[in-house]
Design a protein around this motif. Structure first.
Motif, PDB file in Angstrom:
ATOM      1  N   ALA A   1      -6.641  11.926   1.279  1.00 45.51           N
ATOM      2  CA  ALA A   1      -5.664  10.828   1.291  1.00 45.51           C
ATOM      3  C   ALA A   1      -5.564  10.216  -0.094  1.00 45.51           C
ATOM      4  N   ASN A   2      -4.323  10.108  -0.600  1.00 45.39           N
ATOM      5  CA  ASN A   2      -4.066   9.473  -1.891  1.00 45.39           C
ATOM      6  C   ASN A   2      -3.547   8.075  -1.647  1.00 45.39           C
ATOM      7  N   ILE A   3      -4.094   7.114  -2.363  1.00 45.18           N
ATOM      8  CA  ILE A   3      -3.666   5.741  -2.142  1.00 45.18           C
ATOM      9  C   ILE A   3      -3.540   4.997  -3.470  1.00 45.18           C
ATOM     10  N   SER A   4      -2.481   4.196  -3.554  1.00 39.77           N
ATOM     11  CA  SER A   4      -2.348   3.273  -4.677  1.00 39.77           C
ATOM     12  C   SER A   4      -1.813   1.969  -4.097  1.00 39.77           C
ATOM     13  N   VAL A   5      -1.918   0.891  -4.858  1.00 39.35           N
ATOM     14  CA  VAL A   5      -1.474  -0.411  -4.363  1.00 39.35           C
ATOM     15  C   VAL A   5      -0.554  -1.030  -5.409  1.00 39.35           C
TER      16      VAL A   5
ATOM     17  N   CYS B   1       0.842  -1.183   0.000  1.00 39.47           N
ATOM     18  CA  CYS B   1       0.000   0.000   0.000  1.00 39.47           C
ATOM     19  C   CYS B   1       0.894   1.256   0.000  1.00 39.47           C
ATOM     20  N   VAL B   2       0.543   2.223  -0.827  1.00 39.05           N
ATOM     21  CA  VAL B   2       1.302   3.477  -0.914  1.00 39.05           C
ATOM     22  C   VAL B   2       0.339   4.639  -0.650  1.00 39.05           C
ATOM     23  N   ILE B   3       0.666   5.444   0.355  1.00 32.86           N
ATOM     24  CA  ILE B   3      -0.261   6.516   0.746  1.00 32.86           C
ATOM     25  C   ILE B   3       0.481   7.848   0.862  1.00 32.86           C
ATOM     26  N   GLY B   4      -0.113   8.898   0.338  1.00 32.12           N
ATOM     27  CA  GLY B   4       0.394  10.265   0.545  1.00 32.12           C
ATOM     28  C   GLY B   4      -0.768  11.153   0.962  1.00 32.12           C
ATOM     29  N   LEU B   5      -0.498  12.101   1.857  1.00 36.68           N
ATOM     30  CA  LEU B   5      -1.585  12.927   2.392  1.00 36.68           C
ATOM     31  C   LEU B   5      -1.446  14.382   1.975  1.00 36.68           C
ATOM     32  N   GLU B   6      -2.571  15.009   1.749  1.00 39.85           N
ATOM     33  CA  GLU B   6      -2.620  16.468   1.563  1.00 39.85           C
ATOM     34  C   GLU B   6      -3.511  16.989   2.681  1.00 39.85           C
ATOM     35  N   ILE B   7      -2.910  17.797   3.556  1.00 44.40           N
ATOM     36  CA  ILE B   7      -3.600  18.153   4.802  1.00 44.40           C
ATOM     37  C   ILE B   7      -3.776  19.658   4.892  1.00 44.40           C
TER      38      ILE B   7
ATOM     39  N   ILE C   1       7.982  15.428   3.990  1.00 45.07           N
ATOM     40  CA  ILE C   1       6.999  16.450   3.634  1.00 45.07           C
ATOM     41  C   ILE C   1       7.531  17.200   2.426  1.00 45.07           C
ATOM     42  N   ARG C   2       6.748  17.181   1.362  1.00 43.95           N
ATOM     43  CA  ARG C   2       7.218  17.783   0.123  1.00 43.95           C
ATOM     44  C   ARG C   2       7.166  19.304   0.215  1.00 43.95           C
ATOM     45  N   ARG C   3       6.039  19.821   0.698  1.00 48.05           N
ATOM     46  CA  ARG C   3       5.898  21.277   0.740  1.00 48.05           C
ATOM     47  C   ARG C   3       4.825  21.694   1.734  1.00 48.05           C
TER      48      ARG C   3
ATOM     49  N   SER D   1      -3.754   2.463 -10.341  1.00 47.17           N
ATOM     50  CA  SER D   1      -3.875   3.911 -10.437  1.00 47.17           C
ATOM     51  C   SER D   1      -4.071   4.460  -9.036  1.00 47.17           C
ATOM     52  N   ARG D   2      -3.980   5.768  -8.952  1.00 48.22           N
ATOM     53  CA  ARG D   2      -4.055   6.405  -7.651  1.00 48.22           C
ATOM     54  C   ARG D   2      -5.467   6.943  -7.411  1.00 48.22           C
ATOM     55  N   VAL D   3      -5.962   6.691  -6.234  1.00 45.10           N
ATOM     56  CA  VAL D   3      -7.292   7.170  -5.867  1.00 45.10           C
ATOM     57  C   VAL D   3      -7.129   8.206  -4.761  1.00 45.10           C
TER      58      VAL D   3
ATOM     59  N   ILE E   1      -0.289  21.048   3.900  1.00 50.86           N
ATOM     60  CA  ILE E   1       0.918  20.226   4.058  1.00 50.86           C
ATOM     61  C   ILE E   1       0.796  19.058   3.086  1.00 50.86           C
ATOM     62  N   VAL E   2       1.766  18.910   2.203  1.00 55.99           N
ATOM     63  CA  VAL E   2       1.728  17.805   1.238  1.00 55.99           C
ATOM     64  C   VAL E   2       2.858  16.832   1.565  1.00 55.99           C
ATOM     65  N   THR E   3       2.514  15.595   1.849  1.00 55.52           N
ATOM     66  CA  THR E   3       3.570  14.613   2.145  1.00 55.52           C
ATOM     67  C   THR E   3       3.991  13.900   0.866  1.00 55.52           C
ATOM     68  N   GLU E   4       5.165  13.300   0.900  1.00 51.98           N
ATOM     69  CA  GLU E   4       5.549  12.342  -0.139  1.00 51.98           C
ATOM     70  C   GLU E   4       4.764  11.057   0.138  1.00 51.98           C
ATOM     71  N   PRO E   5       4.648  10.173  -0.855  1.00 50.76           N
ATOM     72  CA  PRO E   5       3.885   8.938  -0.621  1.00 50.76           C
ATOM     73  C   PRO E   5       4.699   7.917   0.182  1.00 50.76           C
ATOM     74  N   ASP E   6       5.062   8.286   1.399  1.00 46.86           N
ATOM     75  CA  ASP E   6       5.936   7.458   2.241  1.00 46.86           C
ATOM     76  C   ASP E   6       5.161   6.653   3.281  1.00 46.86           C
TER      77      ASP E   6
HETATM   78  P1  ADP Z   1      -0.779  15.575  -8.466  1.00 47.59           P
HETATM   79  O1  ADP Z   1       0.177  16.518  -9.122  1.00 47.59           O
HETATM   80  O2  ADP Z   1      -1.449  14.637  -9.381  1.00 47.59           O
HETATM   81  O3  ADP Z   1      -1.693  16.253  -7.507  1.00 47.59           O
HETATM   82  P2  ADP Z   1       1.239  15.068  -6.591  1.00 47.59           P
HETATM   83  O4  ADP Z   1       2.531  14.507  -7.058  1.00 47.59           O
HETATM   84  O5  ADP Z   1       1.151  16.525  -6.357  1.00 47.59           O
HETATM   85  O6  ADP Z   1       0.129  14.628  -7.589  1.00 47.59           O
HETATM   86  O7  ADP Z   1       0.864  14.343  -5.258  1.00 47.59           O
HETATM   87  C1  ADP Z   1      -0.280  14.648  -4.547  1.00 47.59           C
HETATM   88  C2  ADP Z   1      -0.347  13.723  -3.367  1.00 47.59           C
HETATM   89  O8  ADP Z   1      -0.441  12.375  -3.819  1.00 47.59           O
HETATM   90  C3  ADP Z   1       0.881  13.771  -2.477  1.00 47.59           C
HETATM   91  O9  ADP Z   1       0.453  13.739  -1.129  1.00 47.59           O
HETATM   92  C4  ADP Z   1       1.627  12.512  -2.813  1.00 47.59           C
HETATM   93  O10 ADP Z   1       2.317  12.003  -1.696  1.00 47.59           O
HETATM   94  C5  ADP Z   1       0.529  11.562  -3.205  1.00 47.59           C
HETATM   95  N1  ADP Z   1       0.968  10.541  -4.148  1.00 47.59           N
HETATM   96  C6  ADP Z   1       1.785  10.701  -5.207  1.00 47.59           C
HETATM   97  N2  ADP Z   1       1.971   9.528  -5.835  1.00 47.59           N
HETATM   98  C7  ADP Z   1       1.268   8.594  -5.168  1.00 47.59           C
HETATM   99  C8  ADP Z   1       1.039   7.190  -5.317  1.00 47.59           C
HETATM  100  N3  ADP Z   1       1.590   6.503  -6.296  1.00 47.59           N
HETATM  101  N4  ADP Z   1       0.250   6.571  -4.415  1.00 47.59           N
HETATM  102  C9  ADP Z   1      -0.311   7.248  -3.425  1.00 47.59           C
HETATM  103  N5  ADP Z   1      -0.140   8.560  -3.231  1.00 47.59           N
HETATM  104  C10 ADP Z   1       0.634   9.241  -4.078  1.00 47.59           C
END
Ligand code: ADP
Ligand code: ZN
Ligand code: MG
Length: 479
Positions: A201-205, A5-11, A120-122, A215-217, A159-164
């Motif tokens: 919350a962004n999630i992909s598997v 599972c891969v998750i990144g958050l935009e808060i 945290i990306r930005r 794909s990412r949801v 706050i935008v995280t990396e998908p960590d």
């Molecule tokens: P977009 O430009 O499509 O909005 P971003 O690269 O700006 O995508 O990322 C937005 C959010 O999605 C961030 O929080 C990031 O961590 C998360 N994200 C990016 N790639 C993935 C992925 N493969 N799976 C889950 N989340 C992701």
């Protein structure tokens, strides 16, 4: 081979400034009647110009520093254009091309309790929109919507995280840790249920056998810590099912639906908005000197992680206990106050974790004065009351901030070491339960607990348990 599972958050974090981000209207939109905290600026009257709120910048910088970001000396505001009735300007002022801060991280625990960094990306500043209230009955079609502009222009940071983030529970812990930090900083109430902390919350598997990713949801509208985890668990299973069926869910935006406890589709990728970002001409760039940034760094309070470490070192608390106490500032301060009065940090910690936190409501302070908790610990030390009595009276004592010395006197709860009374009760129990006595004689010493329990019941928990234990063993041996 499994699935990863891969998750990144935009808060979004709402900053608790007195006034709004670009005007002097009160930012306290909760108590106000609808559309009373508004002015020409935040309702976009022609010719009205924004002026940046200094305090909002300070709060944003402090948060960025606490999240280990590099704060940029140069950042700037942009317009994000879209139409929605809660956005009177037709655009939102945000920071797109030059964010306030970048490249930070937050340490959370993974599901095994091992610390891990989530990058945290930005972090950028932006303004909140108003609030829509959809009314009426969709069946008779007599629907209408109301809009309240009180929230319009309230300062936010995104706050935008990396998908960590690797699991739904890690995502929840990330949000909880963030809440703890913004509360320590005093920059936000961090209250998810009230919308002061919101998360998409962004999630992909990834299918580990092929290395291919789904794909990412994106899941929006998550308004509690519990639902961060629930929504992502739901989405994870849904994506895994689709991968197993040899399909893909497709890129889309979904919303968490409280009623069904599922996510529902809001829009697909093809409907993605085009925001036509461009620099905001009405605001100058935001220039911060290194000195200003470093001065704000000096203003950072001791944060939960540092506090936890100090509690382990200074008070020899167990790591787990230290982290629970340090998580909430008011709990940590309460703990320190009690230790100052009483010493014995681990005993204080145990009572706080087991009793105080059980009674404490999420959004309220601690009603019980530290002095009263300490009085109770001293009553226990001097064996004036039993632990059972202490735990029995605790909820009431806590809620009403009662002095336990007075409470115990008023209600006659002092522990009794009256040996004759205890002996008489034990004799009675022995007489009434010959079979249990026989078991004892046959070597089942566990039945001692039965007789001790009997005496404790009869004395309503007031008998001194050590003494009862001694008497029970002695009389059973004599029996
Ligand atoms: P977009 O430009 O499509 O909005 P971003 O690269 O700006 O995508 O990322 C937005 C959010 O999605 C961030 O929080 C990031 O961590 C998360 N994200 C990016 N790639 C993935 C992925 N493969 N799976 C889950 N989340 C992701
Ligand atoms: Zn205003
Ligand atoms: Mg994005």
């Amino acid at each position: 081979m499994g699935y990863r599972c891969v998750i990144g958050l935009e808060i979004h974090v709402q900053l608790q400034t007195e006034s709004k981000m670009f005007c002097s209207c009160s930012a306290n939109f909760f108590q106000a009647e609808p559309n009373t905290n508004i002015c020409p600026v935040c309702t976009a009257q022609p010719g009205a110009l924004p002026v940046l709120n200094r305090r909002a910048v300070e709060y944003a910088v402090m948060t960025a520093l606490a999240l280990n970001c590099r704060v940029n000396e140069y950042s700037a505001f942009d317009r994000k254009n879209y139409f929605y009735p809660d956005l009177p300007k037709g655009y939102q002022i945000t920071q797109y091309f030059h964010p306030l801060a970048e490249n930070g991280y937050l340490v959370i625990e993974d599901d095994e309790g091992i610390p891990k960094k989530v990058r945290i990306r930005r972090i950028h500043m932006e303004e909140d929109a108003g609030k829509m209230f959809h009314q009426g009955d969709s069946i008779t079609m007599s629907t209408y919507s109301l809009v309240d502009f009180n929230r319009c222009g309230v300062p936010l940071i995104e706050i935008v995280t990396e998908p960590d983030i690797s699991t739904p529970s890690e995502a929840r812990r990330f949000m909880e840790k963030l809440r703890s930090i913004v509360r320590y900083l005093g920059v936000s109430s961090g209250d998810m249920e009230k919308g002061a902390l919101r998360c998409d919350a962004n999630i992909s598997v990834v299918d580990e056998s092929t290395g291919k990713s789904s794909s990412r949801v994106e899941v929006k509208n998550i308004n509690s810590f519990k639902f961060v985890e629930k929504a992502l668990e739901y989405e994870y299973s849904r994506i895994v099912e689709s991968l197993k069926a040899g399909e893909d869910v497709g890129t889309e935006t979904r919303g968490w639906d409280l009623a069904t406890k599922t996510t529902v589709s809001m829009r697909g990728k093809e409907e993605e908005s085009d925001y036509r970002y461009f620099p905001e001409p009405d605001l100058p760039p935001l220039i911060l000197s290194r000195e200003e940034i470093e001065d704000l760094r000096k203003m950072l309070p001791e944060l939960p992680d540092e506090r936890k470490k100090r509690y382990e070192e200074q008070y020899s608390l167990r790591a787990y206990d230290a982290s629970i106490i340090a998580e909430r500032k008011e709990v940590a301060e309460y703990f320190e106050e009690c230790v100052k009065l009483y010493g014995k940090p681990q005993t204080v910690a145990n009572w706080i974790i087991n009793e105080v936190l059980r009674e404490l409501k999420e959004e309220e302070g601690i009603p019980l004065a530290p002095e009263n908790l300490v009085r109770m610990l001293k009553l226990l030390d001097s064996r004036k009351i039993s632990t059972k009595i202490a735990k029995d009276i605790f909820p009431e004592m806590f809620a009403k901030n009662l002095n336990p010395e007075e409470l115990v006197k008023e209600r006659g709860l002092e522990q009794t070491s009256d040996e004759t009374l205890i002996e008489n009760l034990v004799r009675k129990a022995i007489e009434e339960n010959p079979k249990t006595v026989a078991k004892y004689k046959a070597g089942k010493t566990g039945v001692v607990g039965f007789f001790v329990g009997y005496v404790m019941r009869e004395t309503k928990g007031k008998a001194n348990p050590q003494l009862v234990n001694e008497v029970v063993r002695r009389l059973l041996d004599e029996a």
